[in-house]
Design a protein around this motif. Sequence first.
Motif, PDB file in Angstrom:
ATOM      1  N   SER A  22       0.831  -1.211   0.000  1.00 46.01           N
ATOM      2  CA  SER A  22       0.000   0.000   0.000  1.00 46.01           C
ATOM      3  C   SER A  22       0.865   1.260   0.000  1.00 46.01           C
ATOM      4  O   SER A  22       0.414   2.320  -0.412  1.00 46.01           O
ATOM      5  CB  SER A  22      -0.939   0.000   1.199  1.00 46.01           C
ATOM      6  N   ALA A  23       2.119   1.126   0.455  1.00 41.70           N
ATOM      7  CA  ALA A  23       3.053   2.249   0.439  1.00 41.70           C
ATOM      8  C   ALA A  23       3.909   2.246  -0.826  1.00 41.70           C
ATOM      9  O   ALA A  23       4.795   3.083  -0.972  1.00 41.70           O
ATOM     10  CB  ALA A  23       3.955   2.197   1.670  1.00 41.70           C
ATOM     11  N   GLY A  24       3.663   1.309  -1.724  1.00 42.62           N
ATOM     12  CA  GLY A  24       4.396   1.256  -2.990  1.00 42.62           C
ATOM     13  C   GLY A  24       5.718   0.522  -2.918  1.00 42.62           C
ATOM     14  O   GLY A  24       6.556   0.662  -3.800  1.00 42.62           O
ATOM     15  N   ILE A  25       5.923  -0.292  -1.883  1.00 43.74           N
ATOM     16  CA  ILE A  25       7.168  -1.051  -1.738  1.00 43.74           C
ATOM     17  C   ILE A  25       6.917  -2.488  -2.170  1.00 43.74           C
ATOM     18  O   ILE A  25       6.056  -3.178  -1.627  1.00 43.74           O
ATOM     19  CB  ILE A  25       7.661  -1.016  -0.272  1.00 43.74           C
ATOM     20  N   GLU A  26       7.694  -2.927  -3.149  1.00 41.31           N
ATOM     21  CA  GLU A  26       7.566  -4.296  -3.641  1.00 41.31           C
ATOM     22  C   GLU A  26       8.236  -5.244  -2.651  1.00 41.31           C
ATOM     23  O   GLU A  26       9.345  -4.994  -2.189  1.00 41.31           O
ATOM     24  CB  GLU A  26       8.226  -4.416  -5.011  1.00 41.31           C
ATOM     25  N   SER A  27       7.549  -6.347  -2.328  1.00 42.71           N
ATOM     26  CA  SER A  27       8.099  -7.292  -1.350  1.00 42.71           C
ATOM     27  C   SER A  27       7.851  -8.719  -1.807  1.00 42.71           C
ATOM     28  O   SER A  27       7.061  -8.975  -2.710  1.00 42.71           O
ATOM     29  CB  SER A  27       7.479  -7.048   0.025  1.00 42.71           C
TER      30      SER A  27
END
Length: 130
Positions: A22-27
């Motif tokens: 949701s914060a735009g960090i790919e995991s």
Amino acid sequence: MIVVGRFSFPHEAHIAKANLESAGIESFIADEYTINMQWLYSNAIGGVRLMVNEADEAEAINILQADFSEALDDTEVCEDTCPHCGGIELVPHTKGKQPAFLVFILLGFPLFFYRQGYKCNSCGEFSEKL
């Protein structure tokens, strides 16, 4: 990829992954399927790992450690009352659970004649709906 979180169960890792996405960090979640197949291995292999790119490590750790409890709106509290006495001490209760268990033990198959509802701690009455 850098490990930013370790979790005992995959669903915990998926919640954290959704928070990061949701914060735009790919995991990426590692060892999820191993733990799903044999959850007793979770502590032995270090749990389910949540991994991010090195460039996103600091931001991901900040997001995962953030406390969002202040964002909850607790001003509107819905208090259900007992239809018999008007009390507010209602607890979830299953009426007929013990007899159903005894029938299962004696006959070897379950007969489902119990009801889900609420029991009032003030008057002891059972009600199915509020």
